[in-house]
Design a protein around this motif. Structure first.
Motif, PDB file in Angstrom:
ATOM      1  N   GLU A  83       0.853  -1.180   0.000  1.00  0.00           N
ATOM      2  CA  GLU A  83       0.000   0.000   0.000  1.00  0.00           C
ATOM      3  C   GLU A  83       0.892   1.233   0.000  1.00  0.00           C
ATOM      4  O   GLU A  83       2.020   1.194   0.485  1.00  0.00           O
ATOM      5  N   PRO A  84       0.375   2.398  -0.509  1.00  0.00           N
ATOM      6  CA  PRO A  84       1.169   3.620  -0.481  1.00  0.00           C
ATOM      7  C   PRO A  84       1.604   4.003   0.925  1.00  0.00           C
ATOM      8  O   PRO A  84       2.678   4.544   1.135  1.00  0.00           O
ATOM      9  N   ALA A  85       0.784   3.702   1.923  1.00  0.00           N
ATOM     10  CA  ALA A  85       1.130   4.061   3.297  1.00  0.00           C
ATOM     11  C   ALA A  85       2.268   3.213   3.833  1.00  0.00           C
ATOM     12  O   ALA A  85       2.932   3.572   4.811  1.00  0.00           O
ATOM     13  N   ASP A  86       2.514   2.023   3.152  1.00  0.00           N
ATOM     14  CA  ASP A  86       3.585   1.156   3.636  1.00  0.00           C
ATOM     15  C   ASP A  86       4.964   1.694   3.273  1.00  0.00           C
ATOM     16  O   ASP A  86       5.963   1.283   3.836  1.00  0.00           O
ATOM     17  N   VAL A  87       5.043   2.572   2.260  1.00  0.00           N
ATOM     18  CA  VAL A  87       6.323   3.148   1.859  1.00  0.00           C
ATOM     19  C   VAL A  87       6.594   4.372   2.723  1.00  0.00           C
ATOM     20  O   VAL A  87       5.873   5.362   2.649  1.00  0.00           O
ATOM     21  N   GLU A  88       7.611   4.266   3.578  1.00  0.00           N
ATOM     22  CA  GLU A  88       7.893   5.345   4.519  1.00  0.00           C
ATOM     23  C   GLU A  88       8.427   6.567   3.788  1.00  0.00           C
ATOM     24  O   GLU A  88       9.283   6.468   2.914  1.00  0.00           O
ATOM     25  N   GLN A  89       7.900   7.732   4.160  1.00  0.00           N
ATOM     26  CA  GLN A  89       8.332   8.985   3.587  1.00  0.00           C
ATOM     27  C   GLN A  89       9.581   9.473   4.297  1.00  0.00           C
ATOM     28  O   GLN A  89       9.806   9.174   5.474  1.00  0.00           O
ATOM     29  N   PRO A  90      10.440  10.223   3.604  1.00  0.00           N
ATOM     30  CA  PRO A  90      11.648  10.744   4.253  1.00  0.00           C
ATOM     31  C   PRO A  90      11.291  11.706   5.372  1.00  0.00           C
ATOM     32  O   PRO A  90      10.281  12.426   5.311  1.00  0.00           O
ATOM     33  N   THR A  91      12.133  11.738   6.397  1.00  0.00           N
ATOM     34  CA  THR A  91      11.926  12.613   7.551  1.00  0.00           C
ATOM     35  C   THR A  91      12.798  13.845   7.393  1.00  0.00           C
ATOM     36  O   THR A  91      14.009  13.746   7.174  1.00  0.00           O
ATOM     37  N   LEU A  92      12.176  15.017   7.478  1.00  0.00           N
ATOM     38  CA  LEU A  92      12.930  16.260   7.424  1.00  0.00           C
ATOM     39  C   LEU A  92      13.629  16.452   8.770  1.00  0.00           C
ATOM     40  O   LEU A  92      12.976  16.574   9.801  1.00  0.00           O
ATOM     41  N   MET A  93      14.953  16.467   8.727  1.00  0.00           N
ATOM     42  CA  MET A  93      15.742  16.575   9.952  1.00  0.00           C
ATOM     43  C   MET A  93      15.984  18.033  10.348  1.00  0.00           C
ATOM     44  O   MET A  93      15.712  18.448  11.468  1.00  0.00           O
ATOM     45  N   ALA A  94      16.533  18.808   9.425  1.00  0.00           N
ATOM     46  CA  ALA A  94      16.910  20.182   9.735  1.00  0.00           C
ATOM     47  C   ALA A  94      17.038  20.957   8.438  1.00  0.00           C
ATOM     48  O   ALA A  94      17.026  20.387   7.334  1.00  0.00           O
ATOM     49  N   ALA A  95      17.145  22.283   8.574  1.00  0.00           N
ATOM     50  CA  ALA A  95      17.304  23.149   7.404  1.00  0.00           C
ATOM     51  C   ALA A  95      18.141  24.355   7.786  1.00  0.00           C
ATOM     52  O   ALA A  95      18.129  24.805   8.943  1.00  0.00           O
ATOM     53  N   LEU A  96      18.866  24.852   6.794  1.00  0.00           N
ATOM     54  CA  LEU A  96      19.599  26.110   6.941  1.00  0.00           C
ATOM     55  C   LEU A  96      19.055  27.038   5.864  1.00  0.00           C
ATOM     56  O   LEU A  96      19.246  26.823   4.668  1.00  0.00           O
ATOM     57  N   MET A  97      18.296  28.078   6.322  1.00  0.00           N
ATOM     58  CA  MET A  97      17.596  28.951   5.407  1.00  0.00           C
ATOM     59  C   MET A  97      18.583  29.835   4.652  1.00  0.00           C
ATOM     60  O   MET A  97      19.749  29.984   5.042  1.00  0.00           O
ATOM     61  N   TYR A  98      18.081  30.434   3.557  1.00  0.00           N
ATOM     62  CA  TYR A  98      18.938  31.319   2.762  1.00  0.00           C
ATOM     63  C   TYR A  98      19.426  32.510   3.576  1.00  0.00           C
ATOM     64  O   TYR A  98      20.466  33.095   3.312  1.00  0.00           O
ATOM     65  N   SER A  99      18.685  32.861   4.625  1.00  0.00           N
ATOM     66  CA  SER A  99      19.049  33.999   5.469  1.00  0.00           C
ATOM     67  C   SER A  99      20.048  33.624   6.553  1.00  0.00           C
ATOM     68  O   SER A  99      20.473  34.480   7.318  1.00  0.00           O
ATOM     69  N   GLY A 100      20.413  32.318   6.648  1.00  0.00           N
ATOM     70  CA  GLY A 100      21.347  31.863   7.667  1.00  0.00           C
ATOM     71  C   GLY A 100      20.684  31.356   8.926  1.00  0.00           C
ATOM     72  O   GLY A 100      21.372  30.937   9.865  1.00  0.00           O
ATOM     73  N   VAL A 101      19.386  31.363   8.990  1.00  0.00           N
ATOM     74  CA  VAL A 101      18.651  30.883  10.158  1.00  0.00           C
ATOM     75  C   VAL A 101      18.559  29.358  10.101  1.00  0.00           C
ATOM     76  O   VAL A 101      18.185  28.785   9.070  1.00  0.00           O
ATOM     77  N   ALA A 102      18.919  28.700  11.213  1.00  0.00           N
ATOM     78  CA  ALA A 102      18.857  27.242  11.302  1.00  0.00           C
ATOM     79  C   ALA A 102      17.515  26.812  11.876  1.00  0.00           C
ATOM     80  O   ALA A 102      16.998  27.448  12.807  1.00  0.00           O
ATOM     81  N   LYS A 103      16.966  25.720  11.335  1.00  0.00           N
ATOM     82  CA  LYS A 103      15.711  25.177  11.839  1.00  0.00           C
ATOM     83  C   LYS A 103      15.884  23.685  12.072  1.00  0.00           C
ATOM     84  O   LYS A 103      16.360  22.965  11.168  1.00  0.00           O
TER      85      LYS A 103
END
Length: 630
Positions: free
Chosen positions: A501-521
């Motif tokens: 099923e489509p739900a059986d395929v695990e989606q990637p987990t967003l860990m972190a981001a570094l924005m264009y402005s230099g702000v880390a999330k």
């Protein structure tokens, strides 16, 4: 007083005799009625013997006839009426209407002044013995007709625009020595609606009461207009006119197409009879004229400019104009103006698909609000240029502003400041304006890697680097996101993978981001994570004290952000996905000694327990043999 004493006497007499007594009943009098209007006298008989259908005869004793009896009408004798009533009975103006076998009513369609006097209702006997009263009398006073009604201005039948205000004035008064009340009703004839009892689809003309001032001076809306009255759409007030004449003014704040029809004003004179019931004794109806409402849809149109297609460089101002045409100038209408955008950007072309979103709106009271992209409040404006003309300005257009724009106008005809729940009279859209934004050529690439070093173990610091390069002629920055997928499982066959099923395929987990402005999330809380920028093209993700759940397949996603001439940053739409790298955590030395230690301790405990059990068993067996010898 005398008829009441007679009735009481007969009742007591019948009760003492224990017999059934005939009793003829008329309402108490005197009754005051108006010349030229109907008279209805009910008469009933009870306590009789014989047939259930009784006969009735009516007599009149005129006030100026010295008590002489005059036959009016009979239910059994067509030749009963005297000469003054013969022609009136013959043409049905004077008649007896039977409600049941023992109840009838004398009806005089148009009362005359000479009809004043005492009326007697007589029932011929069908009883075996003559007991009770066989007739009853009532006094009827005929008063002159003084009801007057007029209007100030008639409707000409010329079309009136939808939403216009309608005011109708009706004057009425009565001059009577008796205490009578006046009621006024405004109504409408015309319009069509489906007939509920006729042939399917058949339409019938309707007559509706709009609003009234009743005999007790209460304002009463018609059934179909109650909501309009509660909402303040319809009003009726009484004013004092010349010579004590009452002036009644009905106002409809905003007419609708269904308000078309022939309007009338009806005045009624009421009196309270001795039995405390209210009776309508006179009525006049005055036709005011025909109203034709021209629908707003026939004249309204919405146009936007520039027309067709617009192509701009990113950072250029975008100006769109919306014009509302065909609004009646005499109607004070509120407008809700919205700019909607539909479409998505693919390179320099705009596709017509996608969900339509609101860019900005101006409410009827002039308040501007922005849609999903509230940042546009600082980078754009929406203004009313002139009456019926509105503009949308984006000071520095971005690639995300590409799409097909439409101006949507909702008109609240006759309501300058409509309430939140007020439905729009009509809503129309303009033709679409396609906006294309040209961006500079941008190339972006992303490569993920794990630095060389000692084997990664549980508790180590895991580092994932992302090398992102943006090539463009203008100022640009990269925005980086790190994703993690779980470790790959066993390889499935094609048939097995098709059953997933489509739900059986695990989606990637967003860990972190570094924005264009230099702000880390940071987007997860399970591990201690940090992100930073090592150089112009190298971005680093670090997982401190990594745990086993931090294992997986890592990748980075890079987006290019450009800077417009005004210094604002925008997403250029250029993006790149890196390769995948696998993070695997090896066991520590302490973890490797843990298994032998557990196995050794377990074996020692088992051998110790076995030796103690064997010794104890042998000792108990030897002790038992010694006791047996003694």
């Amino acid at each position: 007083m005398a008829p009441m004493k007679t009735a009481i006497f007969l009742l007591v007499h019948c009760a003492l005799q224990g017999a059934v007594c005939r009793d003829v009943t008329l309402p108490p009098g005197p009754l005051f009625r108006v010349a030229g209007f109907p008279l209805s006298l009910p008469c009933s008989v009870s306590g009789f013997e014989g047939s259930r259908t009784q006969e009735f005869e009516w007599f009149l004793y005129r006030d100026n006839a010295g008590g002489r009896q005059m036959g009016v009408v009979s239910t059994r004798d067509k030749g009963f009426p005297y000469a003054p009533f013969q022609s009136r009975v013959r043409n049905g103006e004077v008649r007896v209407e039977r409600d049941s076998g023992d109840k009838v009513r004398l009806v005089m369609q148009r009362l005359r002044a000479e009809d004043q006097g005492k009326y007697e209702c007589y029932t011929p006997s069908t009883d075996s013995t003559y007991q009770g009263n066989y007739s009853a009398k009532i006094s009827v006073k005929v008063i002159p007709d003084t009801l007057q009604i007029s209007y100030t201005r008639s409707l000409t039948g010329q079309p009136v625009p939808e939403g216009a205000e309608l005011t109708l004035t009706c004057s009425a008064n009565i001059q009577s020595q008796q205490l009578t009340h006046l009621s006024i009703t405004f109504g409408k004839r015309g319009g069509v609606e489906s007939s509920s009892g006729g042939v399917a689809g058949e339409e019938v003309s309707t007559t509706r009461e709009i609003i009234s001032i009743d005999k007790l001076l209460g304002v009463v809306p018609g059934h179909s207009y109650k909501k309009s009255y509660d909402d303040g759409e319809i009003r009726l007030e009484k004013r004092n006119g010349e010579g004590g004449q009452g002036v009644y003014v009905m106002s409809m704040r905003a007419v609708k197409p269904e308000d078309s029809g022939a309007y009338f004003c009806e005045a009624s004179q009421w009196i309270r009879d001795p039995d405390r019931s209210w009776q309508k004794i006179a009525q006049r109806t005055l036709d005011i004229g025909n109203l034709t409402v021209q629908q707003l849809a026939e004249t309204l149109s919405v146009a936007s400019s520039p027309r067709g297609e617009v192509t701009l460089q990113v950072g250029s101002p975008l100006i769109l104009t919306c014009e509302v045409l065909g609004l009646p100038p005499e109607v004070n209408s509120g407008l809700l103006v919205q700019w909607m955008r539909r479409g998505s950007v693919s390179g320099d072309e705009v596709s017509s698909g996608g969900v339509e979103v609101e860019v900005a709106r101006m409410s009827p009271d002039g308040i501007v609000s922005w849609g999903d992209d509230i940042s546009r409040a600082d980078g754009g404006s929406m203004e009313k240029v002139s009456e019926g003309k509105f503009s949308l300005k984006l000071f520095s257009a971005r690639p995300s502003d590409s799409g097909v724009y439409r101006c949507v106008v909702s008109v609240y005809a006759g309501r300058r400041n409509p309430g939140l729940s007020t439905p729009a009279t009509i809503t129309q859209k303009s033709d679409g304006v396609t906006v294309n934004l040209k961006t500079k050529d941008i190339l972006i690439s992303a490569v993920a890697q794990i630095p060389h070093g000692p084997l990664l173990k549980r508790g180590s610091t895991v580092t994932v680097l992302c090398n992102a390069t943006v090539r463009t002629s203008g100022s640009a920055q990269a925005q980086i996101q790190w994703f993690r997928r779980p470790m790959p499982g066993p390889v499935l066959t094609e048939s097995e993978s098709s059953l997933l099923e489509p739900a059986d395929v695990e989606q990637p987990t967003l860990m972190a981001a570094l924005m264009y402005s230099g702000v880390a999330k940071i987007y997860i809380n399970s591990s201690e994570i940090s992100v930073d920028r090592l150089s112009a093209v190298t971005y680093r993700l670090r997982i401190h004290s990594a745990a086993m759940e931090d294992q997986g397949v890592y990748s980075c996603h890079a987006e290019a952000w450009g800077q417009d001439p005004h210094g604002g940053w925008y997403n250029t739409g250029a993006k790149a996905e890196s390769n995948a790298v696998t993070v695997y955590l090896y066991a520590r030395a302490a973890d490797l000694l843990l298994i032998p230690l557990v196995v050794g301790v377990s074996s020692a405990l088992f051998i110790c327990i076995l030796i103690i059990s064997t010794v104890t068993c042998c000792f108990m067996s030897r002790l038992a043999k010694q006791r047996a010898r003694k």
